[in-house]
Design a protein around this motif. Sequence first.
Motif, PDB file in Angstrom:
ATOM      1  N   SER A 104      23.464 -77.112-151.938  1.00 14.35           N
ATOM      2  CA  SER A 104      24.088 -76.110-151.063  1.00 14.35           C
ATOM      3  C   SER A 104      25.342 -75.619-151.756  1.00 14.35           C
ATOM      4  CB  SER A 104      24.420 -76.703-149.687  1.00 14.35           C
ATOM      5  OG  SER A 104      25.181 -77.885-149.801  1.00 14.35           O
ATOM      6  N   THR A 105      25.535 -74.319-151.763  1.00  9.84           N
ATOM      7  CA  THR A 105      26.643 -73.749-152.511  1.00  9.84           C
ATOM      8  C   THR A 105      27.242 -72.548-151.785  1.00  9.84           C
ATOM      9  OG1 THR A 105      27.290 -72.739-154.633  1.00  9.84           O
ATOM     10  CG2 THR A 105      25.055 -72.318-153.875  1.00  9.84           C
ATOM     11  N   TYR A 106      28.549 -72.424-151.893  1.00  9.39           N
ATOM     12  CA  TYR A 106      29.239 -71.215-151.444  1.00  9.39           C
ATOM     13  C   TYR A 106      29.841 -70.566-152.677  1.00  9.39           C
ATOM     14  CZ  TYR A 106      32.973 -68.160-149.906  1.00  9.39           C
ATOM     15  OH  TYR A 106      33.798 -67.075-149.759  1.00  9.39           O
ATOM     16  N   GLN A 107      29.574 -69.274-152.855  1.00  9.11           N
ATOM     17  CA  GLN A 107      30.076 -68.537-154.005  1.00  9.11           C
ATOM     18  C   GLN A 107      30.892 -67.343-153.534  1.00  9.11           C
ATOM     19  OE1 GLN A 107      29.611 -69.420-157.367  1.00  9.11           O
ATOM     20  NE2 GLN A 107      28.857 -71.311-156.432  1.00  9.11           N
ATOM     21  N   ALA A 108      32.146 -67.303-153.967  1.00 11.91           N
ATOM     22  CA  ALA A 108      33.061 -66.260-153.511  1.00 11.91           C
ATOM     23  C   ALA A 108      33.151 -65.079-154.469  1.00 11.91           C
ATOM     24  CB  ALA A 108      34.464 -66.857-153.316  1.00 11.91           C
ATOM     25  N   GLN A 109      32.799 -65.287-155.750  1.00  8.77           N
ATOM     26  CA  GLN A 109      33.004 -64.253-156.757  1.00  8.77           C
ATOM     27  C   GLN A 109      31.719 -63.757-157.414  1.00  8.77           C
ATOM     28  OE1 GLN A 109      35.976 -62.929-157.479  1.00  8.77           O
ATOM     29  NE2 GLN A 109      37.196 -64.293-156.201  1.00  8.77           N
ATOM     30  N   LEU A 110      30.779 -64.670-157.626  1.00  4.57           N
ATOM     31  CA  LEU A 110      29.598 -64.359-158.423  1.00  4.57           C
ATOM     32  C   LEU A 110      28.330 -64.890-157.768  1.00  4.57           C
ATOM     33  CD1 LEU A 110      31.031 -65.534-161.863  1.00  4.57           C
ATOM     34  CD2 LEU A 110      30.717 -63.153-161.175  1.00  4.57           C
ATOM     35  N   GLN A 151       8.146 -79.843-156.875  1.00  5.87           N
ATOM     36  CA  GLN A 151       8.934 -80.064-155.665  1.00  5.87           C
ATOM     37  C   GLN A 151      10.374 -79.662-155.964  1.00  5.87           C
ATOM     38  OE1 GLN A 151       8.066 -84.297-154.815  1.00  5.87           O
ATOM     39  NE2 GLN A 151       6.851 -83.562-153.081  1.00  5.87           N
ATOM     40  N   PRO A 152      10.675 -78.369-155.867  1.00  3.07           N
ATOM     41  CA  PRO A 152      12.028 -77.896-156.190  1.00  3.07           C
ATOM     42  C   PRO A 152      13.031 -78.336-155.130  1.00  3.07           C
ATOM     43  CG  PRO A 152      10.731 -76.124-155.242  1.00  3.07           C
ATOM     44  CD  PRO A 152       9.793 -77.284-155.441  1.00  3.07           C
ATOM     45  N   PRO A 153      14.302 -78.366-155.466  1.00  2.00           N
ATOM     46  CA  PRO A 153      15.310 -78.731-154.473  1.00  2.00           C
ATOM     47  C   PRO A 153      15.413 -77.649-153.396  1.00  2.00           C
ATOM     48  CG  PRO A 153      16.360 -77.885-156.448  1.00  2.00           C
ATOM     49  CD  PRO A 153      14.906 -78.028-156.773  1.00  2.00           C
ATOM     50  N   LEU A 154      15.657 -78.067-152.174  1.00  2.00           N
ATOM     51  CA  LEU A 154      15.978 -77.105-151.131  1.00  2.00           C
ATOM     52  C   LEU A 154      17.352 -76.551-151.467  1.00  2.00           C
ATOM     53  CD1 LEU A 154      15.480 -75.692-148.440  1.00  2.00           C
ATOM     54  CD2 LEU A 154      16.499 -77.684-147.296  1.00  2.00           C
ATOM     55  N   THR A 155      17.442 -75.257-151.695  1.00  2.00           N
ATOM     56  CA  THR A 155      18.666 -74.635-152.192  1.00  2.00           C
ATOM     57  C   THR A 155      19.176 -73.619-151.185  1.00  2.00           C
ATOM     58  OG1 THR A 155      17.876 -74.922-154.467  1.00  2.00           O
ATOM     59  CG2 THR A 155      19.681 -73.358-154.119  1.00  2.00           C
ATOM     60  N   CYS A 156      20.324 -73.911-150.608  1.00  4.17           N
ATOM     61  CA  CYS A 156      20.946 -73.023-149.626  1.00  4.17           C
ATOM     62  C   CYS A 156      22.175 -72.383-150.262  1.00  4.17           C
ATOM     63  CB  CYS A 156      21.344 -73.799-148.376  1.00  4.17           C
ATOM     64  SG  CYS A 156      19.930 -74.499-147.492  1.00  4.17           S
ATOM     65  N   VAL A 157      22.184 -71.060-150.288  1.00  4.57           N
ATOM     66  CA  VAL A 157      23.243 -70.326-150.973  1.00  4.57           C
ATOM     67  C   VAL A 157      23.937 -69.403-149.987  1.00  4.57           C
ATOM     68  CG1 VAL A 157      23.760 -68.707-152.846  1.00  4.57           C
ATOM     69  CG2 VAL A 157      21.914 -70.381-153.113  1.00  4.57           C
ATOM     70  N   VAL A 158      25.250 -69.533-149.869  1.00  3.62           N
ATOM     71  CA  VAL A 158      26.053 -68.595-149.092  1.00  3.62           C
ATOM     72  C   VAL A 158      26.880 -67.778-150.075  1.00  3.62           C
ATOM     73  CG1 VAL A 158      27.880 -68.291-147.382  1.00  3.62           C
ATOM     74  CG2 VAL A 158      26.159 -70.080-147.051  1.00  3.62           C
ATOM     75  N   LEU A 159      26.663 -66.470-150.108  1.00  2.00           N
ATOM     76  CA  LEU A 159      27.402 -65.568-150.982  1.00  2.00           C
ATOM     77  C   LEU A 159      28.390 -64.758-150.166  1.00  2.00           C
ATOM     78  CD1 LEU A 159      24.477 -64.058-153.121  1.00  2.00           C
ATOM     79  CD2 LEU A 159      25.978 -65.959-153.743  1.00  2.00           C
ATOM     80  N   ASP A 160      29.623 -64.699-150.607  1.00  3.38           N
ATOM     81  CA  ASP A 160      30.569 -63.800-149.972  1.00  3.38           C
ATOM     82  C   ASP A 160      30.102 -62.363-150.188  1.00  3.38           C
ATOM     83  OD1 ASP A 160      33.207 -62.158-149.749  1.00  3.38           O
ATOM     84  OD2 ASP A 160      33.727 -64.159-149.012  1.00  3.38           O
ATOM     85  N   GLU A 161      30.316 -61.492-149.224  1.00  6.96           N
ATOM     86  CA  GLU A 161      29.902 -60.099-149.377  1.00  6.96           C
ATOM     87  C   GLU A 161      30.529 -59.461-150.616  1.00  6.96           C
ATOM     88  OE1 GLU A 161      29.900 -55.856-146.888  1.00  6.96           O
ATOM     89  OE2 GLU A 161      30.439 -57.734-145.863  1.00  6.96           O
ATOM     90  N   ALA A 162      31.707 -59.930-151.007  1.00  6.80           N
ATOM     91  CA  ALA A 162      32.372 -59.388-152.193  1.00  6.80           C
ATOM     92  C   ALA A 162      31.516 -59.537-153.444  1.00  6.80           C
ATOM     93  CB  ALA A 162      33.719 -60.093-152.395  1.00  6.80           C
ATOM     94  N   VAL A 163      30.655 -60.568-153.478  1.00  8.68           N
ATOM     95  CA  VAL A 163      29.767 -60.771-154.621  1.00  8.68           C
ATOM     96  C   VAL A 163      28.839 -59.574-154.793  1.00  8.68           C
ATOM     97  CG1 VAL A 163      27.890 -62.202-155.519  1.00  8.68           C
ATOM     98  CG2 VAL A 163      29.871 -63.281-154.440  1.00  8.68           C
ATOM     99  N   LEU A 164      28.377 -59.022-153.683  1.00 11.13           N
ATOM    100  CA  LEU A 164      27.452 -57.890-153.733  1.00 11.13           C
ATOM    101  C   LEU A 164      28.148 -56.611-154.174  1.00 11.13           C
ATOM    102  CD1 LEU A 164      25.633 -58.412-150.288  1.00 11.13           C
ATOM    103  CD2 LEU A 164      25.188 -59.577-152.474  1.00 11.13           C
ATOM    104  N   LEU A 165      29.424 -56.516-153.900  1.00 10.10           N
ATOM    105  CA  LEU A 165      30.162 -55.282-154.146  1.00 10.10           C
ATOM    106  C   LEU A 165      30.795 -55.209-155.530  1.00 10.10           C
ATOM    107  CD1 LEU A 165      31.947 -55.017-150.672  1.00 10.10           C
ATOM    108  CD2 LEU A 165      29.753 -54.039-151.367  1.00 10.10           C
ATOM    109  N   ARG A 166      30.917 -56.346-156.205  1.00 10.53           N
ATOM    110  CA  ARG A 166      31.548 -56.378-157.528  1.00 10.53           C
ATOM    111  C   ARG A 166      30.512 -55.990-158.577  1.00 10.53           C
ATOM    112  NH1 ARG A 166      33.615 -60.641-156.931  1.00 10.53           N
ATOM    113  NH2 ARG A 166      35.741 -59.940-156.546  1.00 10.53           N
ATOM    114  N   PRO A 167      30.653 -54.841-159.250  1.00  8.35           N
ATOM    115  CA  PRO A 167      29.623 -54.348-160.169  1.00  8.35           C
ATOM    116  C   PRO A 167      29.661 -55.028-161.530  1.00  8.35           C
ATOM    117  CG  PRO A 167      31.424 -52.790-160.077  1.00  8.35           C
ATOM    118  CD  PRO A 167      31.762 -53.878-159.084  1.00  8.35           C
ATOM    119  N   VAL A 168      29.256 -56.263-161.576  1.00  9.09           N
ATOM    120  CA  VAL A 168      29.209 -57.019-162.832  1.00  9.09           C
ATOM    121  C   VAL A 168      28.145 -56.409-163.737  1.00  9.09           C
ATOM    122  CG1 VAL A 168      28.742 -59.259-163.877  1.00  9.09           C
ATOM    123  CG2 VAL A 168      29.999 -59.130-161.713  1.00  9.09           C
TER     124      VAL A 168
END
Length: 282
Positions: A104-110, A151-168
Amino acid sequence: MVHIQSLDPTASPLDYYGWELRRQREAHGLKQSQLGEIIFCTGSLVGQIETTKKVPTRDFSERVDAALGTDGLFSRLIGLVLRSQLPTWFQPYAEMEAKAAYISTYQAQLVYGLLQTEEYARAVLATGTSDDLEGLVGARMERQRVLEREQPPLTCVVLDEAVLLRPVGGREVMRRQLAHLLEFADHRSVHVQVLPNKAGAHASLDGAFNLLRFDDHPDVIYTEDLISGHMTADSATIREAFRRYARLQAAALSVEDSAGLITRVMEERYGDDSPTNELAMA
């Protein structure tokens, strides 16, 4: 007289790979150019890999195995080689991530590394100081194979909306990256949620973190600062992290609504009819 660079196969996984490639090629009586012709590359590339001047790819390794009949030897070695290209401080986390039953991960930038496209990853990694960009990109792509396990890991990802808006990497790179995220909308083991800007102050304003759970190992939490990573199994820290993560998930949009927001941003901000965005790097 041609000088042949000698390698110490015990020096690193990359040195062993190059040493073994040369040994197997010579055992089959092939010159570098001849092996290159068989596996559809140049003899120069074969030589650069044999002398560790280039990092091999998984595709190259599979072609070599097929050409030399090495029973998957190089396909097995490539995982070790690519992981060795990761920064030393990151390697322990990558090893744990590959064994996790639950991520489980929270990502604020990427975008989280396991969900990045190759071109998005290249744009991110190009902002660093490493001289071997392609090696780092290959290592990041190799990490993603954990999601392809039987049997992959159950992967829960929370992305900050800013991740979607930053044009990397620019508009086209971002459009393809967001389209890639949408591919996980119905994935059986990957759940992507977006924490919208309207959520305001939230439980992890102080940054991103990853939580790993295992079938036979204590839980760990991983965080990064400017130049290194930190991993701990301290029980009090883990409890606080899971409490915060539960609050983040509660504040985030559902998986379905998150997919709707990602689609909207992809079309409105990075679509063919959207204003041109200047190239930006994270």
